[in-house]
Design an enzyme around this catalytic site. Structure first.
Site, PDB file in Angstrom:
ATOM      1  N   ASN A 121      19.153  78.369  60.551  1.00 34.14           N
ATOM      2  CA  ASN A 121      20.211  77.438  60.958  1.00 34.14           C
ATOM      3  C   ASN A 121      20.465  76.396  59.873  1.00 34.14           C
ATOM      4  O   ASN A 121      19.544  75.954  59.172  1.00 34.14           O
ATOM      5  CB  ASN A 121      19.937  76.808  62.330  1.00 34.14           C
ATOM      6  CG  ASN A 121      18.560  76.227  62.514  1.00 34.14           C
ATOM      7  OD1 ASN A 121      17.627  76.565  61.812  1.00 34.14           O
ATOM      8  ND2 ASN A 121      18.432  75.348  63.484  1.00 34.14           N
ATOM      9  N   GLU A 126      22.516  72.914  59.621  1.00 32.11           N
ATOM     10  CA  GLU A 126      23.234  71.913  60.426  1.00 32.11           C
ATOM     11  C   GLU A 126      24.204  71.101  59.583  1.00 32.11           C
ATOM     12  O   GLU A 126      24.204  71.175  58.349  1.00 32.11           O
ATOM     13  CB  GLU A 126      22.214  71.019  61.151  1.00 32.11           C
ATOM     14  CG  GLU A 126      21.402  71.832  62.141  1.00 32.11           C
ATOM     15  CD  GLU A 126      20.460  71.024  63.012  1.00 32.11           C
ATOM     16  OE1 GLU A 126      20.166  69.855  62.669  1.00 32.11           O
ATOM     17  OE2 GLU A 126      20.013  71.568  64.033  1.00 32.11           O
ATOM     18  N   GLU A 170      21.334  83.365  63.661  1.00 31.23           N
ATOM     19  CA  GLU A 170      21.789  84.737  63.911  1.00 31.23           C
ATOM     20  C   GLU A 170      23.144  84.990  63.261  1.00 31.23           C
ATOM     21  O   GLU A 170      23.403  86.070  62.726  1.00 31.23           O
ATOM     22  CB  GLU A 170      21.926  85.002  65.422  1.00 31.23           C
ATOM     23  CG  GLU A 170      20.661  84.785  66.215  1.00 31.23           C
ATOM     24  CD  GLU A 170      20.486  83.343  66.705  1.00 31.23           C
ATOM     25  OE1 GLU A 170      20.879  82.399  65.989  1.00 31.23           O
ATOM     26  OE2 GLU A 170      19.942  83.176  67.804  1.00 31.23           O
ATOM     27  N   CYS A 222      21.903  81.963  71.437  1.00 41.16           N
ATOM     28  CA  CYS A 222      22.762  81.210  72.368  1.00 41.16           C
ATOM     29  C   CYS A 222      23.967  82.064  72.746  1.00 41.16           C
ATOM     30  O   CYS A 222      24.207  83.137  72.185  1.00 41.16           O
ATOM     31  CB  CYS A 222      23.200  79.892  71.731  1.00 41.16           C
ATOM     32  SG  CYS A 222      24.474  80.111  70.474  1.00 41.16           S
ATOM     33  N   CYS A 226      26.238  83.070  69.838  1.00 39.07           N
ATOM     34  CA  CYS A 226      25.657  84.112  68.977  1.00 39.07           C
ATOM     35  C   CYS A 226      25.663  85.472  69.671  1.00 39.07           C
ATOM     36  O   CYS A 226      25.866  86.501  69.026  1.00 39.07           O
ATOM     37  CB  CYS A 226      24.241  83.736  68.562  1.00 39.07           C
ATOM     38  SG  CYS A 226      24.201  82.394  67.358  1.00 39.07           S
TER      39      CYS A 226
HETATM   40  N1  THU Z   1      20.224  77.522  67.087  1.00 45.74           N
HETATM   41  C1  THU Z   1      20.271  78.706  66.374  1.00 45.74           C
HETATM   42  O1  THU Z   1      20.160  78.710  65.144  1.00 45.74           O
HETATM   43  N2  THU Z   1      20.464  79.847  67.085  1.00 45.74           N
HETATM   44  C2  THU Z   1      20.697  79.881  68.421  1.00 45.74           C
HETATM   45  O2  THU Z   1      21.326  80.793  68.922  1.00 45.74           O
HETATM   46  C3  THU Z   1      20.180  78.751  69.221  1.00 45.74           C
HETATM   47  C4  THU Z   1      20.374  77.430  68.532  1.00 45.74           C
HETATM   48  C5  THU Z   1      20.096  76.268  66.323  1.00 45.74           C
HETATM   49  C6  THU Z   1      21.353  75.421  66.326  1.00 45.74           C
HETATM   50  C7  THU Z   1      20.809  74.045  66.075  1.00 45.74           C
HETATM   51  O3  THU Z   1      20.695  73.873  64.666  1.00 45.74           O
HETATM   52  C8  THU Z   1      19.414  74.076  66.668  1.00 45.74           C
HETATM   53  O4  THU Z   1      19.086  75.446  66.881  1.00 45.74           O
HETATM   54  C9  THU Z   1      19.303  73.322  67.999  1.00 45.74           C
HETATM   55  O5  THU Z   1      20.209  73.812  68.924  1.00 45.74           O
HETATM   56 ZN    ZN Z   2      23.646  80.576  68.456  1.00 45.02          ZN
END
Ligand code: THU
Ligand code: ZN
Length: 137
Positions: free
Chosen positions: A41, A43, A54, A85, A88
């Site tokens: 991830n 941000e 993902e 999530c 994704c």
């Molecule tokens: N996050 C992901 O990278 N993948 C997901 O599908 C769930 C959430 C990340 C996004 C954010 O940077 C952190 O997790 C908290 O939500």
């Molecule tokens: Zn996601």
């Protein structure tokens, strides 16, 4: 030893850029020919532009010419069995079949396993739009 694909997801989360949530996620997506693409991830200060592990892995794979996938592993630093999530899940459904195995790291050698179809039983896919177009003809 955890599953090799889970290991790759764990390695990928080291590169996560998470100054806001401090929640590191890594993903490893295996293609039909066995190549593995990883993502973490990334941000953003406006929050909503944050990229999920993902989608980064999928975008990298597609950029390299791969569109067929046979497994996904996801890991967070917290080893809490994080699943993709909703966004994704939909992003994956563009390229992946309902029976895509999704392996979620629960720490140690423990995993939770799902299929994409279990996590997103009803989806809009390319075939949805094609069927709608056909019905207009
Ligand atoms: N996050 C992901 O990278 N993948 C997901 O599908 C769930 C959430 C990340 C996004 C954010 O940077 C952190 O997790 C908290 O939500
Ligand atoms: Zn996601």
């Amino acid at each position: 030893m955890p599953d090799e694909l889970v290991e790759r997801a764990r390695d990928a989360l080291d590169a996560a850029y998470v100054p806001y949530s401090e929640y590191r996620v890594g993903a490893a997506l295996r293609t039909a020919d066995g190549t593995v693409f990883t993502g973490c991830n990334v941000e953003n200060a406006n929050y909503s532009n944050s990229l999920h592990a993902e989608e980064v892995a999928l975008a990298e794979a597609v950029t390299r010419g791969h569109r067929e996938f046979d497994a996904l592993a996801v890991a967070s630093e917290a080893r809490d069995g994080v699943t993709p999530c909703g966004m994704c899940r939909q992003t994956l459904a563009e390229f992946c079949a309902d029976d895509l195995p999704i392996v979620c790291d629960e720490g140690g050698n423990a995993v939770s396993e799902y299929t994409l179809g279990e996590l997103l039983p009803s989806t809009i896919g390319p075939e949805t739009l094609e069927a709608a177009k056909r019905s207009e003809e």
